[in-house]
Structure formats: structure tokens, C-alpha cells
Design a protein around this motif. Structure first.
Motif, mmCIF file in Angstrom:
data_model
loop_
_atom_site.group_PDB
_atom_site.id
_atom_site.type_symbol
_atom_site.label_atom_id
_atom_site.label_comp_id
_atom_site.label_asym_id
_atom_site.label_seq_id
_atom_site.Cartn_x
_atom_site.Cartn_y
_atom_site.Cartn_z
ATOM 1 N N ARG A 1 0.827 -1.221 0.000
ATOM 2 C CA ARG A 1 0.000 0.000 0.000
ATOM 3 C C ARG A 1 0.856 1.265 0.000
ATOM 4 N NH1 ARG A 1 -2.627 -1.877 4.547
ATOM 5 N NH2 ARG A 1 -3.861 -3.631 3.893
ATOM 6 N N GLN A 2 2.037 1.175 0.584
ATOM 7 C CA GLN A 2 2.955 2.306 0.641
ATOM 8 C C GLN A 2 3.808 2.424 -0.629
ATOM 9 O OE1 GLN A 2 5.101 1.387 4.243
ATOM 10 N NE2 GLN A 2 3.531 2.293 5.562
ATOM 11 N N GLY A 3 3.594 1.520 -1.581
ATOM 12 C CA GLY A 3 4.329 1.576 -2.841
ATOM 13 C C GLY A 3 5.637 0.810 -2.848
ATOM 14 N N ASN A 4 5.810 -0.115 -1.939
ATOM 15 C CA ASN A 4 7.051 -0.876 -1.840
ATOM 16 C C ASN A 4 7.047 -1.999 -2.883
ATOM 17 O OD1 ASN A 4 8.959 -2.917 -1.004
ATOM 18 N ND2 ASN A 4 9.148 -1.807 0.928
ATOM 19 N N ASN A 5 7.812 -1.793 -3.956
ATOM 20 C CA ASN A 5 7.871 -2.779 -5.041
ATOM 21 C C ASN A 5 8.563 -4.070 -4.632
ATOM 22 O OD1 ASN A 5 6.535 -1.126 -6.896
ATOM 23 N ND2 ASN A 5 8.435 -0.097 -7.449
ATOM 24 N N ALA A 6 9.509 -4.001 -3.735
ATOM 25 C CA ALA A 6 10.211 -5.204 -3.282
ATOM 26 C C ALA A 6 9.244 -6.177 -2.619
ATOM 27 C CB ALA A 6 11.339 -4.828 -2.325
ATOM 28 N N ARG B 1 20.021 -13.609 4.423
ATOM 29 C CA ARG B 1 19.961 -12.745 5.604
ATOM 30 C C ARG B 1 19.371 -11.372 5.316
ATOM 31 N NH1 ARG B 1 25.193 -15.141 7.318
ATOM 32 N NH2 ARG B 1 24.541 -16.801 8.699
ATOM 33 N N ASN B 2 18.985 -10.708 6.348
ATOM 34 C CA ASN B 2 18.470 -9.331 6.302
ATOM 35 C C ASN B 2 17.239 -9.137 5.419
ATOM 36 O OD1 ASN B 2 20.602 -8.447 7.986
ATOM 37 N ND2 ASN B 2 21.937 -8.253 6.212
ATOM 38 N N SER B 3 16.417 -10.162 5.248
ATOM 39 C CA SER B 3 15.259 -10.007 4.357
ATOM 40 C C SER B 3 14.326 -8.913 4.846
ATOM 41 C CB SER B 3 14.499 -11.322 4.192
ATOM 42 O OG SER B 3 13.831 -11.680 5.376
ATOM 43 N N LYS B 4 14.118 -8.834 6.134
ATOM 44 C CA LYS B 4 13.220 -7.814 6.675
ATOM 45 C C LYS B 4 13.715 -6.417 6.295
ATOM 46 C CE LYS B 4 10.939 -6.504 11.010
ATOM 47 N NZ LYS B 4 10.970 -5.075 10.901
ATOM 48 N N ASP B 5 14.975 -6.155 6.553
ATOM 49 C CA ASP B 5 15.537 -4.836 6.238
ATOM 50 C C ASP B 5 15.524 -4.558 4.740
ATOM 51 O OD1 ASP B 5 16.024 -4.491 8.943
ATOM 52 O OD2 ASP B 5 18.098 -5.236 8.800
ATOM 53 N N GLN B 6 15.876 -5.558 3.945
ATOM 54 C CA GLN B 6 15.952 -5.375 2.496
ATOM 55 C C GLN B 6 14.577 -5.096 1.887
ATOM 56 O OE1 GLN B 6 18.781 -5.163 0.688
ATOM 57 N NE2 GLN B 6 19.873 -5.351 2.625
ATOM 58 N N ILE B 7 13.580 -5.851 2.314
ATOM 59 C CA ILE B 7 12.226 -5.660 1.781
ATOM 60 C C ILE B 7 11.644 -4.342 2.279
ATOM 61 C CG2 ILE B 7 9.857 -6.554 1.746
ATOM 62 C CD1 ILE B 7 11.783 -8.161 -0.026
ATOM 63 N N GLU B 8 11.773 -4.090 3.572
ATOM 64 C CA GLU B 8 11.218 -2.850 4.119
ATOM 65 C C GLU B 8 11.862 -1.602 3.524
ATOM 66 O OE1 GLU B 8 11.522 -3.440 8.364
ATOM 67 O OE2 GLU B 8 9.478 -4.241 8.446
ATOM 68 N N SER B 9 13.127 -1.692 3.126
ATOM 69 C CA SER B 9 13.787 -0.535 2.523
ATOM 70 C C SER B 9 13.473 -0.408 1.032
ATOM 71 C CB SER B 9 15.301 -0.607 2.744
ATOM 72 O OG SER B 9 15.863 -1.648 1.965
ATOM 73 N N GLY B 10 12.735 -1.380 0.500
ATOM 74 C CA GLY B 10 12.316 -1.299 -0.893
ATOM 75 C C GLY B 10 13.361 -1.774 -1.890
ATOM 76 N N ASN B 11 14.271 -2.625 -1.478
ATOM 77 C CA ASN B 11 15.300 -3.149 -2.366
ATOM 78 C C ASN B 11 14.644 -4.083 -3.381
ATOM 79 O OD1 ASN B 11 17.390 -4.564 -3.613
ATOM 80 N ND2 ASN B 11 18.650 -4.623 -1.760
ATOM 81 N N THR B 12 14.351 -3.554 -4.570
ATOM 82 C CA THR B 12 13.623 -4.346 -5.577
ATOM 83 C C THR B 12 14.454 -5.518 -6.094
ATOM 84 O OG1 THR B 12 14.284 -2.793 -7.309
ATOM 85 C CG2 THR B 12 12.113 -2.484 -6.327
ATOM 86 N N ALA B 13 15.762 -5.385 -6.103
ATOM 87 C CA ALA B 13 16.602 -6.508 -6.524
ATOM 88 C C ALA B 13 16.409 -7.688 -5.569
ATOM 89 C CB ALA B 13 18.070 -6.086 -6.573
ATOM 90 N N TYR B 14 16.354 -7.398 -4.291
ATOM 91 C CA TYR B 14 16.156 -8.440 -3.284
ATOM 92 C C TYR B 14 14.753 -9.031 -3.403
ATOM 93 C CZ TYR B 14 16.865 -10.825 1.167
ATOM 94 O OH TYR B 14 17.022 -11.774 2.130
ATOM 95 N N GLY B 15 13.761 -8.157 -3.530
ATOM 96 C CA GLY B 15 12.388 -8.640 -3.686
ATOM 97 C C GLY B 15 12.218 -9.464 -4.938
ATOM 98 N N GLY B 16 12.849 -9.021 -6.021
ATOM 99 C CA GLY B 16 12.796 -9.780 -7.269
ATOM 100 C C GLY B 16 13.458 -11.139 -7.135
ATOM 101 N N LEU B 17 14.575 -11.180 -6.434
ATOM 102 C CA LEU B 17 15.266 -12.452 -6.221
ATOM 103 C C LEU B 17 14.397 -13.404 -5.395
ATOM 104 C CD1 LEU B 17 17.730 -14.267 -6.502
ATOM 105 C CD2 LEU B 17 18.684 -13.152 -4.464
ATOM 106 N N LEU B 18 13.816 -12.904 -4.310
ATOM 107 C CA LEU B 18 12.928 -13.756 -3.506
ATOM 108 C C LEU B 18 11.757 -14.270 -4.346
ATOM 109 C CD1 LEU B 18 12.636 -11.991 -0.018
ATOM 110 C CD2 LEU B 18 13.888 -14.067 -0.597
ATOM 111 N N GLY B 19 11.178 -13.378 -5.147
ATOM 112 C CA GLY B 19 10.072 -13.774 -6.013
ATOM 113 C C GLY B 19 10.498 -14.807 -7.038
ATOM 114 N N ALA B 20 11.666 -14.627 -7.648
ATOM 115 C CA ALA B 20 12.165 -15.566 -8.657
ATOM 116 C C ALA B 20 12.458 -16.934 -8.049
ATOM 117 C CB ALA B 20 13.417 -15.003 -9.323
ATOM 118 N N ILE B 21 12.996 -16.944 -6.845
ATOM 119 C CA ILE B 21 13.260 -18.222 -6.171
ATOM 120 C C ILE B 21 11.938 -18.938 -5.906
ATOM 121 C CG2 ILE B 21 14.069 -19.260 -4.009
ATOM 122 C CD1 ILE B 21 16.343 -17.097 -4.093
ATOM 123 N N SER B 22 10.939 -18.212 -5.433
ATOM 124 C CA SER B 22 9.627 -18.815 -5.188
ATOM 125 C C SER B 22 9.005 -19.347 -6.479
ATOM 126 C CB SER B 22 8.679 -17.800 -4.552
ATOM 127 O OG SER B 22 9.084 -17.481 -3.250
#
Length: 128
Positions: A38-43, A95-116
Motif C-alpha cells: 500500500r505504501q508503494g514498496n515494489n520489493a 539474511r536481512n530479508s526484513k531490512d531489504q524488503i522494508e527498505s524497498g530493495n527491488t533486486a532483493y524482492g525480485g530475487l525472492l520472487g524468482a526463487i519462489s
């Protein structure tokens, strides 16, 4: 059983299982995906979308390859477990998934999504 009734039952059961997966998955992650999205976090959106699609691939495959509702439901719960384990192992390694996602790191979010997605595709192919 009429074909349309069989379709409706499968659709309702699959939809309910996807909703259950969404609830379980968002309950185990250390951040609030819906709030972040809702806040626009693409990650957060990429990570959640990948997990949903990955799970849905197994649901689709089990609909094709199973003969009854019990088998279908069993595969769905197996897929749910596999996706949750994949998330747990991935975030333990990266590691650091909470921090990476909350900070909006789209590369990290994309990687998690691709792994899933990858895990879901392999899991779906294993059902035959």
C-alpha cells in the motif's frame, strides 16, 4: 457429477487454498506485505507475487494430474510446505530479508520472487 459442478468445486477449493497460502505466507514473514505494498514498496510486491505464482503453479499442476479432491488438497498442502521452507532457507542464506524488503530493495524482492517461482515450477513439474 455434472461437469460444471466439478469445475465450480475445483475452482472454489483452489481459490480457498490460495487464500490460505496467502494468509500463512504473510503470517510467517517478518514484515507486513500488504502495508508495504500500500505504501508503494515494489520489493514486497515482487516477493509476494513470486510466492503466489509459484504456489499457484503447483495448484494448477495438481488440478491437471490428480483424480480426486483429497489428492488435490494433499498436493496443495505439500506445495504450501515447500514454498514456506524455500522462503525460510532462502532468507536464512541471504539474511536481512526484513531490512531489504522494508527498505524497498527491488533486486532483493525480485530475487525472492524468482526463487519462489522457480521452486513452484519445479514442484509443479514433479506432480505427474
Amino acid at each position: 457429477m455434472p461437469v460444471i459442478l466439478n469445475y465450480v468445486i475445483h475452482l472454489a477449493l483452489a481459490s480457498g487454498l490460495i487464500a490460505l497460502f496467502l494468509w500463512v505466507y504473510t503470517a510467517i514473514t517478518p514484515f507486513n506485505e500488504f502495508l508495504l505494498i500500500r505504501q508503494g514498496n515494489n520489493a514486497a510486491a515482487l516477493s509476494l507475487a513470486g510466492s503466489l505464482i509459484g504456489f499457484s503453479l503447483t495448484i494448477a499442476s495438481s488440478l491437471i494430474h490428480t483424480a480426486d479432491y483429497q489428492q488435490f488438497t494433499g498436493w496443495a498442502f505439500g506445495a504450501m510446505l515447500v514454498q514456506v521452507l524455500a522462503y525460510g532457507v532462502t532468507t536464512m542464506i541471504l539474511r536481512n530479508s526484513k531490512d531489504q524488503i522494508e527498505s524497498g530493495n527491488t533486486a532483493y524482492g525480485g530475487l525472492l520472487g524468482a526463487i519462489s517461482l522457480s521452486i513452484g515450477a519445479v514442484n509443479a513439474a514433479c506432480i505427474s
